[in-house]
Design a protein around this motif. Sequence first.
Motif, PDB file in Angstrom:
ATOM      1  N   HIS A 504      -7.593 -41.443 132.029  1.00  0.00           N
ATOM      2  CA  HIS A 504      -6.858 -42.698 132.234  1.00  0.00           C
ATOM      3  C   HIS A 504      -5.473 -42.607 131.613  1.00  0.00           C
ATOM      4  N   LEU A 505      -5.392 -42.105 130.394  1.00  0.00           N
ATOM      5  CA  LEU A 505      -4.106 -41.999 129.700  1.00  0.00           C
ATOM      6  C   LEU A 505      -3.185 -41.004 130.399  1.00  0.00           C
ATOM      7  N   ARG A 506      -3.737 -39.888 130.868  1.00  0.00           N
ATOM      8  CA  ARG A 506      -2.918 -38.899 131.560  1.00  0.00           C
ATOM      9  C   ARG A 506      -2.358 -39.454 132.868  1.00  0.00           C
ATOM     10  N   LEU A 507      -3.153 -40.235 133.575  1.00  0.00           N
ATOM     11  CA  LEU A 507      -2.699 -40.775 134.854  1.00  0.00           C
ATOM     12  C   LEU A 507      -1.554 -41.769 134.674  1.00  0.00           C
ATOM     13  N   ILE A 508      -1.691 -42.693 133.726  1.00  0.00           N
ATOM     14  CA  ILE A 508      -0.670 -43.738 133.601  1.00  0.00           C
ATOM     15  C   ILE A 508       0.602 -43.222 132.950  1.00  0.00           C
ATOM     16  N   SER A 509       0.491 -42.189 132.106  1.00  0.00           N
ATOM     17  CA  SER A 509       1.693 -41.661 131.442  1.00  0.00           C
ATOM     18  C   SER A 509       2.277 -40.460 132.159  1.00  0.00           C
ATOM     19  N   GLY A 510       1.485 -39.798 133.028  1.00  0.00           N
ATOM     20  CA  GLY A 510       1.978 -38.605 133.716  1.00  0.00           C
ATOM     21  C   GLY A 510       2.981 -38.943 134.806  1.00  0.00           C
ATOM     22  N   GLU A 511       2.789 -40.066 135.505  1.00  0.00           N
ATOM     23  CA  GLU A 511       3.698 -40.484 136.573  1.00  0.00           C
ATOM     24  C   GLU A 511       4.156 -41.919 136.310  1.00  0.00           C
ATOM     25  N   PRO A 512       5.037 -42.101 135.356  1.00  0.00           N
ATOM     26  CA  PRO A 512       5.432 -43.473 134.967  1.00  0.00           C
ATOM     27  C   PRO A 512       6.120 -44.251 136.079  1.00  0.00           C
ATOM     28  N   GLU A 553      -1.570 -33.201 121.863  1.00  0.00           N
ATOM     29  CA  GLU A 553      -1.470 -33.779 123.206  1.00  0.00           C
ATOM     30  C   GLU A 553      -1.608 -35.298 123.159  1.00  0.00           C
ATOM     31  N   LEU A 554      -2.500 -35.778 122.294  1.00  0.00           N
ATOM     32  CA  LEU A 554      -2.699 -37.221 122.188  1.00  0.00           C
ATOM     33  C   LEU A 554      -1.447 -37.906 121.648  1.00  0.00           C
ATOM     34  N   LEU A 555      -0.809 -37.312 120.645  1.00  0.00           N
ATOM     35  CA  LEU A 555       0.418 -37.886 120.109  1.00  0.00           C
ATOM     36  C   LEU A 555       1.531 -37.907 121.153  1.00  0.00           C
ATOM     37  N   GLU A 556       1.643 -36.851 121.930  1.00  0.00           N
ATOM     38  CA  GLU A 556       2.675 -36.800 122.961  1.00  0.00           C
ATOM     39  C   GLU A 556       2.456 -37.885 124.017  1.00  0.00           C
ATOM     40  N   HIS A 557       1.217 -38.037 124.465  1.00  0.00           N
ATOM     41  CA  HIS A 557       0.931 -39.068 125.458  1.00  0.00           C
ATOM     42  C   HIS A 557       1.156 -40.466 124.870  1.00  0.00           C
ATOM     43  N   GLY A 558       0.788 -40.636 123.604  1.00  0.00           N
ATOM     44  CA  GLY A 558       0.986 -41.934 122.979  1.00  0.00           C
ATOM     45  C   GLY A 558       2.450 -42.302 122.859  1.00  0.00           C
ATOM     46  N   ASN A 559       3.280 -41.368 122.435  1.00  0.00           N
ATOM     47  CA  ASN A 559       4.716 -41.638 122.315  1.00  0.00           C
ATOM     48  C   ASN A 559       5.352 -41.876 123.676  1.00  0.00           C
ATOM     49  N   ARG A 560       4.907 -41.128 124.693  1.00  0.00           N
ATOM     50  CA  ARG A 560       5.446 -41.337 126.033  1.00  0.00           C
ATOM     51  C   ARG A 560       5.044 -42.704 126.574  1.00  0.00           C
ATOM     52  N   LEU A 561       3.796 -43.069 126.344  1.00  0.00           N
ATOM     53  CA  LEU A 561       3.335 -44.381 126.802  1.00  0.00           C
ATOM     54  C   LEU A 561       4.092 -45.497 126.095  1.00  0.00           C
ATOM     55  N   LEU A 562       4.274 -45.355 124.798  1.00  0.00           N
ATOM     56  CA  LEU A 562       5.006 -46.365 124.039  1.00  0.00           C
ATOM     57  C   LEU A 562       6.446 -46.474 124.516  1.00  0.00           C
TER      58      LEU A 562
END
Length: 659
Positions: A504-512, A553-562
């Motif tokens: 779920h996190l990869r999908l929403i942050s991978g293609e913003p 990887e989790l930190l990178e996705h979190g910062n990108r999502l934020l």
Amino acid sequence: MDSDASSRVVSAPPGKKRIPRACSACRTSKVKCDGKRPCTRCNKLKKRCVFFHIPKDPATERLENVEAEVRHLREQVDALRDLLQTCSNSDAPVPVAEGRAPHRENLPPNGHGPDCHMSPASQMMLGSTNVPQLPEASYAEAPAGDQSGVHGLAASPGEVSTHSRMQTIITEAGSVTKRKRSGFEVRDEPVADFISKGLMTPDHAISCFNTYIPVFDPDYDTFDSVRSRSSILLNAICTIGSRIEPRFGPQISDILHAELKKWINVIIQNKRLNCLESVQALLVVACYSTERSLILSFATRMALDLDLDEAFEELTQRMSMKEVEDLHGPSGSTEEEHSLMRKSRTWFGLLVLEHIFRVDGGKPPGIRLLGNSRRCRTLLKHPSSTVLDLRLFSQVELNAIRASINDTLSGKETLIRSDIAGFVQEVKVELDLWFDDWLRIIEDSIPAEAEKPFLLLALRVQKCWAEMMLYCKALRSMGVENVAAMSPSERNILVMAKASARKHLRLISGEPDFYLAKLKYAMDFVWAKCAFCFLLLLKLSRLLPERKEEHQELLEHGNRLLSELTKSADSHGNTNGSSKIYLQILKLSVEKYGRAVQESGMDVDQAAMVPFWELFDAQADLQSFVPEQFVTEWDFPGLNLFYFPTAWQDFFGDFSLAI
């Protein structure tokens, strides 16, 4: 005997049969009958008293019917004359049942509109009694569905009060009865749009209207069409659009929100304002209001009063007979079918929102879908179907499955853990079938070619969320919270929940551009999902560490999502308070994770190699971080999981026994 016989029969002209007046028992005994029913002699002797019924003459019976009809028509004429005289004296508009606002040029010279329901005979009997002519200023441009008079005529407060007291009820048979006077009245005010009230310019309103994407019919629900039909619907859409439109400050949005609340009260308390557009307005408001469940309940009640729940069945029956109509000629109106399609679409929108608030928000059960939810796919074949229907009907099916899951896992009956594990596997297969079907439907849809990237990504995100909630609610139903004490099957469910959250996190942050950029249109529920998904994955990554690259990887996705959510909130002027709260929760989650790693005295790679319980002190802040919104406003399980070694439990048990 001659005198007795003469008293028991009716004298008749020669050639006509005489009709006896005595009962059958008295005539048989040849005694005088007093004519009572029953007669005194039969009553005393306990005999059956039977009289011969005198048939009515056909000419006499027809004359009595004509006289009764004349009396009925005179009563109607008198009531209409009294009503018209009262309205003429008070200068109030004539109330007429269930009509639309007539244009002044379409009114006949005598003032009677086409919806007065007056027969030609009644008009002739009224003679010179005419409906008083209203001044030009009394005709408002606002739509008929929102006006105070039944014809949609604007009126001053004094006229509205007089109209409420003198309003009549015209029954289907055409009879007019004055409403009983009482000591109370419901304020009956016309709903004016924000443009007429001077709160918005036409250009401003069009800009806000185009910013919001309603799940209606884009070809039918245009700006001009909505404004002509319903002021409250136009106000609702413009209010939501004003919080997204970056050219206008937050003060305008706050003013419009406050004004919209006033008119929502008017719509709810006046049953005469019930219409499809009012339901749509409440549906829009419920998506973005803190009182979401309450507004949705009012919208559902209004929709049931309008029989919107029957539109789908009627439309599917018409569509099933299409082949017969092609052979024998059309039997229905195309406009009627389009109206049924709009009603069905609105009803399914209510159903989706009802299931979301029920499954994810803890709302008490409301609407229950009977039968197979896949039947809604039939409407995709209708000529008036739109691309937005692909998203709507796919959510109808998905949320019907999720509602069934919620009823099973949250039911009164307690399930054993093995049954819950088997139920999870069955539902997982059902979700896979739903996803494969709609993946094929969207990919094969030619009209949806331009929207396919957005639709397909949203479909994948919804599947991940449904699976993640399935696994978390299954664990909650099992009553297990300590990860260290889980059985292999329970631990497997937790691993699948983590995999769904990561995807779920990869999908929403991978293609913003295809998802996060659209969050400016999304309701608060979607913002809450994004924040919760990251926070849950953050906890599960510490409870079930897999590899050293996972944390980085989790930190990178979190910062990108934020970063993307902050950009969406700031650049588009999104000042909604709830969205800001979930953005703050996401920010705190990232900060707490970084602080936990820093306090451990190791880098991310070293932290992955150390068992979780050895970092217990450093994780205490993160472990206890359960935002109130995910407990009170939304029913998001999984944040109460923890890790407590079973060896420590044995140690404390032995220690207590020794004492």
